[in-house]
Design a protein around this motif. Structure first.
Motif, PDB file in Angstrom:
ATOM      1  N   ARG A  59       3.816  13.990  -3.788  1.00 54.49           N
ATOM      2  CA  ARG A  59       3.795  15.086  -2.819  1.00 54.49           C
ATOM      3  C   ARG A  59       2.693  16.092  -3.137  1.00 54.49           C
ATOM      4  N   LYS A  60       2.486  16.384  -4.424  1.00 52.74           N
ATOM      5  CA  LYS A  60       1.546  17.454  -4.772  1.00 52.74           C
ATOM      6  C   LYS A  60       0.132  16.973  -5.014  1.00 52.74           C
ATOM      7  N   VAL A  61      -0.031  15.713  -5.327  1.00 47.90           N
ATOM      8  CA  VAL A  61      -1.380  15.236  -5.645  1.00 47.90           C
ATOM      9  C   VAL A  61      -1.856  14.176  -4.656  1.00 47.90           C
ATOM     10  N   ILE A  62      -1.056  13.119  -4.498  1.00 53.50           N
ATOM     11  CA  ILE A  62      -1.542  11.999  -3.702  1.00 53.50           C
ATOM     12  C   ILE A  62      -1.587  12.334  -2.218  1.00 53.50           C
ATOM     13  N   LEU A  63      -0.505  12.913  -1.712  1.00 52.83           N
ATOM     14  CA  LEU A  63      -0.442  13.178  -0.275  1.00 52.83           C
ATOM     15  C   LEU A  63      -1.551  14.135   0.187  1.00 52.83           C
ATOM     16  N   PRO A  64      -1.751  15.265  -0.520  1.00 54.95           N
ATOM     17  CA  PRO A  64      -2.832  16.155  -0.072  1.00 54.95           C
ATOM     18  C   PRO A  64      -4.188  15.442  -0.042  1.00 54.95           C
ATOM     19  N   LEU A  65      -4.380  14.534  -0.978  1.00 50.52           N
ATOM     20  CA  LEU A  65      -5.667  13.838  -1.024  1.00 50.52           C
ATOM     21  C   LEU A  65      -5.758  12.774   0.051  1.00 50.52           C
ATOM     22  N   ALA A  66      -4.585  12.287   0.491  1.00 48.52           N
ATOM     23  CA  ALA A  66      -4.595  11.238   1.504  1.00 48.52           C
ATOM     24  C   ALA A  66      -4.554  11.830   2.911  1.00 48.52           C
ATOM     25  N   LEU A  67      -4.572  13.175   3.023  1.00 51.07           N
ATOM     26  CA  LEU A  67      -4.467  13.807   4.337  1.00 51.07           C
ATOM     27  C   LEU A  67      -5.443  13.255   5.373  1.00 51.07           C
ATOM     28  N   PRO A  68      -6.713  13.063   5.003  1.00 45.97           N
ATOM     29  CA  PRO A  68      -7.625  12.496   6.007  1.00 45.97           C
ATOM     30  C   PRO A  68      -7.095  11.167   6.541  1.00 45.97           C
ATOM     31  N   LEU A  98      -3.321   3.550   6.096  1.00 48.54           N
ATOM     32  CA  LEU A  98      -2.953   4.423   4.975  1.00 48.54           C
ATOM     33  C   LEU A  98      -3.098   3.729   3.628  1.00 48.54           C
ATOM     34  N   ALA A  99      -2.740   2.448   3.576  1.00 47.00           N
ATOM     35  CA  ALA A  99      -2.858   1.729   2.305  1.00 47.00           C
ATOM     36  C   ALA A  99      -4.313   1.750   1.849  1.00 47.00           C
ATOM     37  N   ALA A 100      -5.231   1.599   2.801  1.00 45.83           N
ATOM     38  CA  ALA A 100      -6.654   1.629   2.455  1.00 45.83           C
ATOM     39  C   ALA A 100      -7.017   2.990   1.865  1.00 45.83           C
ATOM     40  N   PHE A 101      -6.484   4.063   2.439  1.00 41.04           N
ATOM     41  CA  PHE A 101      -6.790   5.396   1.922  1.00 41.04           C
ATOM     42  C   PHE A 101      -6.170   5.624   0.540  1.00 41.04           C
ATOM     43  N   PHE A 102      -4.911   5.181   0.378  1.00 40.53           N
ATOM     44  CA  PHE A 102      -4.234   5.386  -0.907  1.00 40.53           C
ATOM     45  C   PHE A 102      -4.953   4.645  -2.020  1.00 40.53           C
ATOM     46  N   ARG A 103      -5.489   3.463  -1.673  1.00 41.86           N
ATOM     47  CA  ARG A 103      -6.178   2.688  -2.711  1.00 41.86           C
ATOM     48  C   ARG A 103      -7.400   3.424  -3.217  1.00 41.86           C
ATOM     49  N   GLU A 104      -7.975   4.274  -2.373  1.00 44.00           N
ATOM     50  CA  GLU A 104      -9.187   5.005  -2.753  1.00 44.00           C
ATOM     51  C   GLU A 104      -8.903   6.118  -3.761  1.00 44.00           C
ATOM     52  N   ILE A 105      -7.650   6.540  -3.838  1.00 46.66           N
ATOM     53  CA  ILE A 105      -7.325   7.664  -4.716  1.00 46.66           C
ATOM     54  C   ILE A 105      -7.148   7.149  -6.142  1.00 46.66           C
ATOM     55  N   PRO A 106      -7.906   7.718  -7.085  1.00 46.14           N
ATOM     56  CA  PRO A 106      -7.852   7.205  -8.455  1.00 46.14           C
ATOM     57  C   PRO A 106      -6.430   7.258  -9.017  1.00 46.14           C
ATOM     58  N   PHE A 107      -6.013   6.178  -9.605  1.00 47.60           N
ATOM     59  CA  PHE A 107      -4.670   6.065 -10.170  1.00 47.60           C
ATOM     60  C   PHE A 107      -4.500   7.082 -11.303  1.00 47.60           C
ATOM     61  N   ASP A 108      -5.618   7.379 -11.986  1.00 44.29           N
ATOM     62  CA  ASP A 108      -5.576   8.335 -13.087  1.00 44.29           C
ATOM     63  C   ASP A 108      -4.986   9.678 -12.672  1.00 44.29           C
ATOM     64  N   LEU A 128     -13.415  14.131   0.243  1.00 46.40           N
ATOM     65  CA  LEU A 128     -12.416  15.110  -0.170  1.00 46.40           C
ATOM     66  C   LEU A 128     -12.034  14.904  -1.632  1.00 46.40           C
ATOM     67  N   THR A 129     -12.131  13.668  -2.083  1.00 41.49           N
ATOM     68  CA  THR A 129     -11.743  13.401  -3.464  1.00 41.49           C
ATOM     69  C   THR A 129     -12.899  13.645  -4.434  1.00 41.49           C
TER      70      THR A 129
END
Lengths: 406, 303
Positions: free
Chosen positions: B209-218, B182-192, B296-297
């Motif tokens: 809950r509304k932005v990061i989690l939906p994007l980290a679903l995969p 999961l940490a690897a996936f979260f790092r991929e999501i732009p901090f912006d 997805l992102t």
């Protein structure tokens, strides 16, 4: 809507480096202020301190009458457009724009109304149900703006919003941003490294260098009365020619010859011989053969070889080579060039960029009689970089050929 | 598995193609490279991977008489083994245990790990690298070396032969896996994106809950599958820390199968049990695989 007031705002990192140094800036309610400077000058950091994404190490930041130093971004009621748009990829355009309203728990009917209004303003109505991935760069930019205008925030903050667009779209979106800001009359702070954006958009422009505000003024004053060498070199394209010179009384010795300065241009307390850096904008040179008799008296002429000519259609740029003696003044100029990312030829040989009227018949490699408008020569202290020229007061000066005035 | 993986890759390529104009050309180049050699290689790997599965499936369909006839296609296919399996009562309870324990572990692991991984990906706190190294060390730790002490502790604390008694050690080994994934996936999501959400008025938890989690679903699904398979396949803990059908999972229970007579091996039933426990895994991968869509992102930021 609200005014933004900064007093001694400083950003200091744990290792002691200061990205923003004691900035005092007053942004009036409804004003459009641009923060401009080369990369690394702290302009984005300052913007992020306004919005609350960066902590303020020192000083006071007020939005309206409230001190917001310790407030979280969500409690500052500002809207920001990020350089890379930062759209939520899993949400449709409609939900992206509605996001701040949903968070604020605005009733559904109201959300629909406001999103549709914003979409109409931004011409996004057709695309409301698409995902950001299926939009063009310009459309994504609009969605990011939609998310900002839908909430009616206290201020809009833009962080280099156009830098990811191609040149044509950039011009189009620039006009769009100006139109929207005027329509809503919202206080706006806009960060850019592009001086064209800065000059065309802003009511006032703050020029930053290494975290220090150099000058805050209207675009026209920045152009006509740069406070120091940095602003002089940064504002204007092609940039101002900066030449080493020696001032004796009202006589200025330049690499290409001596010119007599008018009284209004002579620094106060002049007289004694001193080293200076002279700044002359390209448009204050002219091919002497086409300068009218009226203007001829306001300047000096000199002969120079023309190395290269760039013909632009409506004007042409002539590159006139000259030699400098080097020394301390040369070093100062080199340092400034490095700061501005200019391709200044180092060493003793340099060149003047002169803008001539398209009617000029000078030829590449040939010699030309060049006229320089002495009323527009700026003088700077080679040690401090501060201007020595008495500040020009608006309207006191004749119209000079090629001068940017409207 | 092999074919589905190819499908997934093409989904990714399509998403890319939508994005950059020259991607289609690149994709064509790559497909042109898939000549006969590629096809033969793929078939060889598929045969290597699937032959044992086919053999087990075949065994599960054979009667007691022809179980050792060495033929891949059963001469007289029968479902007797499956019937015996469910009638005997040796299998149903372990199956329930397996499903229950694996699901509970998966949910707990994914929830805890997503908070932990988010903190690791976003925050700089003292001891962060120590935590990550520690987690990795636990994941690498040979489970068999703690079985002895665990057996004694579990017996004295009453955890022996209970669901929590298996869920706890499963969590211990599954969490590091899930955190790393999961940490690897979260790092991929732009901090912006998160900062944009905060400027838009969201609290840090709302942004999560509304932005990061939906994007980290995969990523969440990927780690869920990994954790579930890990628990589902476990034999060591289940055989050591259980004594009855109270908590014994299928892999361990299979070892205790008895045939109709003491002189016959319950080969057919073991094969049938193997097929049945494989099915949930296949279903899970198929269901979640559709969620694990690359790109997805895409469109979040100009990249």
């Amino acid at each position: 809507m609200a005014a933004i007031t900064m007093r001694g705002v400083t950003k200091r990192y744990p290792d002691g480096t200061e990205a923003v140094k004691a900035v005092d800036l007053d942004i009036a309610d409804g004003e459009f202020v641009i923060l401009v400077g080369p990369s690394g000058c702290g302009k984005s950091t300052l913007l992020r301190m306004i919005v609350g994404l960066e902590d303020i190490s020192d000083g006071e930041m007020r939005i309206g009458d409230e001190l917001v130093n310790d407030r979280a971004p969500k409690d500052r009621d500002l809207a920001m457009v990020f350089q890379n748009y930062a759209l939520y990829p899993h949400l449709s355009v409609r939900e992206n724009i509605a996001f701040p309203l949903r968070i604020a728990k605005v009733p559904d009917a109201e959300i629909t109304k406001r999103v549709e209004e914003a979409a109409k303003v931004l011409e996004l109505t057709e695309n409301l149900d698409r995902k950001p991935a299926n939009l063009s760069g310009g459309q994504r930019q609009r969605v990011a703006m939609g998310r900002a205008i839908v909430r009616d925030p206290k201020a809009f903050l833009f962080d280099e919003p156009l830098s990811n667009l191609d040149a044509k779209l950039r011009v189009q979106m620039r006009t769009e941003i100006a139109r929207i800001q005027r329509k809503y009359g919202t206080t706006t702070v806009y960060v850019t490294h592009d001086q064209t954006e800065a000059m065309t958009l802003g009511d006032r422009v703050a020029v930053l260098r290494k975290g220090v505000v150099q000058q805050v003024d209207s675009p026209r004053n920045l152009y006509n009365d740069p406070a120091n060498l940095f602003v002089a070199g940064f504002i204007g394209s092609p940039s101002m020619n900066l030449l080493p010179g020696v001032l004796r009384g009202s006589t200025l010795e330049l690499p290409f010859g001596s010119v007599e300065l008018p009284a209004a241009r002579v620094p106060q307390g002049g007289g004694a011989e001193r080293q200076v850096i002279a700044g002359i904008r390209p448009e204050h040179f002219e091919d002497a053969s086409i300068v009218g008799d009226d203007d001829r008296g306001h300047g000096s002429t000199f002969r120079s070889r023309v190395e290269v000519i760039e013909w632009m259609g409506s004007e042409l740029y002539a590159y006139l080579p000259y030699s400098v003696g080097g020394g301390s003044v040369g070093a100062k100029l080199d340092e400034l060039a490095a700061d501005l990312d200019l391709e200044q030829t180092s060493g003793d040989d340099s060149q003047i960029v002169a803008r001539f009227d398209a009617a000029s018949r000078v030829s590449e490699g040939g010699d030309a009689e060049v006229w320089v408008d002495v009323r527009r020569v700026h003088l700077f202290d080679p040690d401090t970089g501060e201007t020595l020229t008495p500040r020009e007061t608006a309207g006191s000066r004749d119209h000079a050929p090629g001068a940017v005035q409207d | 598995m092999t074919t589905t993986a190819i499908g997934g890759e093409q989904v990714g390529a399509d998403a890319q193609a939508a994005h950059s104009t020259w991607a289609p050309t690149r994709r064509r180049h790559r497909e042109a490279g898939r000549g006969p050699a590629w096809t033969i290689g793929a078939l060889a790997i598929m045969a290597y991977a699937l032959f044992p599965v086919a053999w087990i499936a075949s065994l599960s369909l054979k009667g007691e008489g022809d179980i050792a006839d060495g033929k891949l296609i059963p001469t007289k296919p029968t479902l007797d083994n499956y019937r015996t399996l469910f009638d005997s009562g040796e299998f149903v309870r372990p199956l329930i245990n397996s499903i229950g324990i694996s699901l509970i572990t998966t949910v707990l692991a994914v929830v805890i790990a997503s908070f932990a991984a988010y903190a690791i990906a976003r925050l700089d706190f003292p001891g962060k690298s120590l935590l990550l190294t520690g987690a990795l060390a636990i994941a690498m730790f040979p489970p068999v070396s703690i079985i002895g002490p665990l057996f004694n502790i579990w017996r004295s604390t009453g955890l022996y032969d209970t669901w929590p008694g298996l869920i706890l050690p499963f969590l211990t080994f599954a969490l590091p896996l899930a955190i790393w994934t999961l940490a690897a996936f979260f790092r991929e999501i732009p901090f912006d994106l998160e900062q944009a959400a905060q400027v838009d008025g969201a609290t840090p938890f709302q942004a999560f809950r509304k932005v990061i989690l939906p994007l980290a679903l995969p990523g969440v699904f990927t780690s869920a599958i990994i954790v579930f398979i890990f628990c589902w396949n476990d034999f060591l803990f289940s055989i050591s820390l259980t004594s009855t059908d109270e908590a014994r999972t299928v892999p361990a229970a299979t070892a205790f199968f008895t045939a109709s007579s003491n002189f016959i091996n319950p080969t057919g039933q073991i094969a049938a049990a193997a097929i049945i426990v494989t099915v949930p895994i296949i279903i899970m991968v198929l269901v979640f695989q559709r969620r694990i869509v690359a790109g997805l992102t895409a469109g979040a930021v100009k990249g």
